[in-house]
Motif scaffolding. Structure first.
Motif, PDB file in Angstrom:
ATOM      1  N   LYS A  22      -3.054 -31.206  -5.522  1.00 24.70           N
ATOM      2  CA  LYS A  22      -3.207 -30.342  -6.338  1.00 24.70           C
ATOM      3  C   LYS A  22      -3.901 -29.158  -6.240  1.00 24.70           C
ATOM      4  CE  LYS A  22      -4.782 -29.588 -11.374  1.00 24.70           C
ATOM      5  NZ  LYS A  22      -5.365 -30.568 -12.458  1.00 24.70           N
ATOM      6  N   LEU A  23      -5.069 -29.127  -5.423  1.00 20.87           N
ATOM      7  CA  LEU A  23      -5.768 -28.154  -4.880  1.00 20.87           C
ATOM      8  C   LEU A  23      -4.852 -26.916  -3.970  1.00 20.87           C
ATOM      9  CD1 LEU A  23      -9.307 -27.682  -3.513  1.00 20.87           C
ATOM     10  CD2 LEU A  23      -7.438 -26.717  -2.034  1.00 20.87           C
ATOM     11  N   ALA A  24      -4.163 -27.748  -2.984  1.00 25.05           N
ATOM     12  CA  ALA A  24      -3.470 -27.161  -1.910  1.00 25.05           C
ATOM     13  C   ALA A  24      -2.297 -26.394  -2.370  1.00 25.05           C
ATOM     14  CB  ALA A  24      -2.876 -28.035  -0.949  1.00 25.05           C
ATOM     15  N   SER A  25      -1.471 -26.980  -3.552  1.00 23.01           N
ATOM     16  CA  SER A  25      -0.409 -26.440  -4.030  1.00 23.01           C
ATOM     17  C   SER A  25      -0.740 -25.146  -4.820  1.00 23.01           C
ATOM     18  CB  SER A  25       0.430 -27.394  -4.821  1.00 23.01           C
ATOM     19  OG  SER A  25      -0.511 -27.984  -6.014  1.00 23.01           O
ATOM     20  N   GLY A  26      -1.772 -25.476  -5.607  1.00 22.79           N
ATOM     21  CA  GLY A  26      -2.376 -24.335  -6.660  1.00 22.79           C
ATOM     22  C   GLY A  26      -2.863 -23.127  -5.781  1.00 22.79           C
ATOM     23  N   GLU A  27      -3.561 -23.290  -4.480  1.00 28.05           N
ATOM     24  CA  GLU A  27      -3.778 -22.292  -3.690  1.00 28.05           C
ATOM     25  C   GLU A  27      -2.682 -21.254  -3.076  1.00 28.05           C
ATOM     26  OE1 GLU A  27      -6.700 -19.571  -1.711  1.00 28.05           O
ATOM     27  OE2 GLU A  27      -6.292 -20.667  -3.612  1.00 28.05           O
ATOM     28  N   ALA A  28      -1.443 -22.343  -2.711  1.00 29.23           N
ATOM     29  CA  ALA A  28      -0.454 -21.779  -1.931  1.00 29.23           C
ATOM     30  C   ALA A  28       0.322 -20.927  -2.934  1.00 29.23           C
ATOM     31  CB  ALA A  28       0.431 -22.742  -1.479  1.00 29.23           C
ATOM     32  N   ALA A  29       0.441 -21.369  -4.439  1.00 35.00           N
ATOM     33  CA  ALA A  29       1.086 -20.772  -5.215  1.00 35.00           C
ATOM     34  C   ALA A  29       0.303 -19.470  -5.719  1.00 35.00           C
ATOM     35  CB  ALA A  29       1.139 -21.587  -6.499  1.00 35.00           C
ATOM     36  N   ARG A  30      -0.890 -19.454  -5.678  1.00 35.42           N
ATOM     37  CA  ARG A  30      -1.588 -18.170  -6.012  1.00 35.42           C
ATOM     38  C   ARG A  30      -1.507 -17.067  -4.890  1.00 35.42           C
ATOM     39  NH1 ARG A  30      -5.888 -15.401  -4.384  1.00 35.42           N
ATOM     40  NH2 ARG A  30      -6.577 -16.838  -2.596  1.00 35.42           N
ATOM     41  N   ILE A  31      -1.500 -17.287  -3.444  1.00 33.78           N
ATOM     42  CA  ILE A  31      -1.263 -16.421  -2.559  1.00 33.78           C
ATOM     43  C   ILE A  31       0.119 -15.870  -2.540  1.00 33.78           C
ATOM     44  CG2 ILE A  31      -0.993 -16.251  -0.280  1.00 33.78           C
ATOM     45  CD1 ILE A  31      -3.500 -18.209   0.011  1.00 33.78           C
ATOM     46  N   GLU A  32       1.144 -16.740  -2.866  1.00 31.07           N
ATOM     47  CA  GLU A  32       2.302 -16.645  -2.742  1.00 31.07           C
ATOM     48  C   GLU A  32       2.953 -15.333  -4.157  1.00 31.07           C
ATOM     49  OE1 GLU A  32       7.024 -18.257  -2.472  1.00 31.07           O
ATOM     50  OE2 GLU A  32       5.395 -19.364  -3.522  1.00 31.07           O
ATOM     51  N   LEU A  33       2.150 -15.791  -5.189  1.00 31.39           N
ATOM     52  CA  LEU A  33       2.320 -14.971  -6.303  1.00 31.39           C
ATOM     53  C   LEU A  33       1.900 -13.408  -6.226  1.00 31.39           C
ATOM     54  CD1 LEU A  33       3.293 -14.655  -9.471  1.00 31.39           C
ATOM     55  CD2 LEU A  33       0.885 -15.635  -9.878  1.00 31.39           C
ATOM     56  N   LYS A  34       0.793 -13.410  -5.420  1.00 37.79           N
ATOM     57  CA  LYS A  34      -0.073 -12.390  -5.272  1.00 37.79           C
ATOM     58  C   LYS A  34       0.723 -11.471  -4.364  1.00 37.79           C
ATOM     59  CE  LYS A  34      -4.704 -10.472  -4.542  1.00 37.79           C
ATOM     60  NZ  LYS A  34      -6.216 -11.264  -4.201  1.00 37.79           N
ATOM     61  N   PHE A  35       1.158 -11.926  -3.047  1.00 33.94           N
ATOM     62  CA  PHE A  35       1.589 -11.225  -1.965  1.00 33.94           C
ATOM     63  C   PHE A  35       3.090 -11.317  -1.569  1.00 33.94           C
ATOM     64  CE2 PHE A  35      -2.977 -12.118  -0.973  1.00 33.94           C
ATOM     65  CZ  PHE A  35      -3.482 -10.600  -1.159  1.00 33.94           C
ATOM     66  N   SER A  36       3.854 -11.902  -2.173  1.00 33.20           N
ATOM     67  CA  SER A  36       5.247 -12.031  -1.964  1.00 33.20           C
ATOM     68  C   SER A  36       6.053 -10.689  -2.245  1.00 33.20           C
ATOM     69  CB  SER A  36       5.899 -13.214  -2.710  1.00 33.20           C
ATOM     70  OG  SER A  36       7.392 -13.135  -2.541  1.00 33.20           O
ATOM     71  N   ARG A  37       6.665 -10.089  -1.657  1.00 34.63           N
ATOM     72  CA  ARG A  37       7.523  -8.825  -2.017  1.00 34.63           C
ATOM     73  C   ARG A  37       8.688  -9.215  -2.656  1.00 34.63           C
ATOM     74  NH1 ARG A  37      12.216  -7.631   1.234  1.00 34.63           N
ATOM     75  NH2 ARG A  37      12.371  -9.108   2.964  1.00 34.63           N
ATOM     76  N   PHE A  38       9.039 -10.524  -3.005  1.00 36.40           N
ATOM     77  CA  PHE A  38      10.171 -10.576  -3.958  1.00 36.40           C
ATOM     78  C   PHE A  38      10.025 -10.949  -5.222  1.00 36.40           C
ATOM     79  CE2 PHE A  38      10.842 -12.460   0.354  1.00 36.40           C
ATOM     80  CZ  PHE A  38      12.363 -11.754   0.827  1.00 36.40           C
TER      81      PHE A  38
END
Length: 277
Positions: A22-38
């Protein structure tokens, strides 16, 4: 992360493993949501659409920009996250090779030395856009590995986001090393080499899955921002071992940008690596 992601945990405690996932997926999703150009409307989208005006940034973004500046300087301008306009032009989804005129036009919008920022503010020249694609996934791997090691220091884990891997050292009993296969670019989904890793990180850069073939010519997805075209005579893939994933990813990408001199570049860095041509 636009790639398969997994978390390997050396434990029989299902409740703990669930919390770690849960921690890992949450942190990965946070970073993707913030820095993805898509993702339209996210932080990076807003920074890329300021029209030349200054915009406030947080400490995390400032740190990534500072790392990007170091990459730009170390690579003599070839590792350039301001290559967003080029990356938008080159689409490795079965599309066509961009026209030479279109490439020439967007080249005028690629130059990280023109990006002004400090700890609190970023000013991006109008028309320019950033692409954290060469940094953000590796950063996410390191962040997840750090957070897991901080909260569960005695549990051995391996974080794998699309082949970018980090393995923090476990403080408990000695655990057997993780075995990591390096994909054979000539036979995808099969391992050409096997590594054992207890602590550290590795990252792979290459064109085995993202490329365009036209008229017998192969165009890999590693774009040289100084020419506007994919790097020529580069290895099919480069894997680098380093203390953390952002360093491994930076060196793997820089090696690809070196083309036929990839191996010589990596030997100069005195890191363990594997190249396939």
């Amino acid at each position: 992360m636009a790639s398969p992601c997994e978390l390997l945990i050396a434990t029989r405690d299902e409740k703990m493993a669930s919390s770690m996932m849960k921690l890992a997926s949450g942190e990965a999703a946070r970073i993707e949501l913030k820095f993805s150009r898509f993702i339209e409307g996210n932080l990076l989208w807003r920074l890329n659409h300021t029209g030349g005006k200054a915009s406030g940034i947080d400490g995390e973004t400032a740190n990534l920009l500072q790392f990007a500046r170091q990459c730009y300087q170390f690579s003599d301008g070839r590792f350039d996250i301001s290559a967003g306009p080029l990356m938008a032009l080159w689409r490795f989804d079965g599309g066509e090779v961009p026209a030479a005129g279109a490439i020439e036009r967007v080249m005028a919008l690629v130059d990280f030395s023109r990006v002004n920022f400090n700890e609190h503010q970023l000013q991006l020249p109008a028309g320019m856009s950033l692409d954290f694609g060469g940094i953000a996934k590796e950063y996410a791997v390191d962040r997840v590995a750090y957070l897991l090691a901080e909260q569960w220091p005695e549990t051995s884990v391996l974080v794998n986001f699309g082949g970018d891997i980090a393995c923090p050292v476990a403080k408990g009993e000695d655990s057997p090393p993780w075995q990591v296969g390096i994909e054979n670019p000539q036979r995808l989904d099969s391992a050409a080499a096997l590594l054992e890793i207890r602590q550290g990180a590795l990252a792979t850069s290459g064109d085995t899955r993202r490329f365009i073939e036209r008229d017998g010519q192969r165009f890999g997805h590693i774009i040289d921002p100084q020419t506007g075209y994919p790097v020529v005579k580069a290895p099919r893939s480069v894997t680098v071992l380093a203390p953390n994933c952002v360093t491994a990813g930076m060196l793997a990408t820089m090696a690809m940008l070196e083309g036929e001199h990839a191996e010589a570049f990596l030997r100069q860095q005195e890191v363990a690596f594997k190249c396939f041509r």
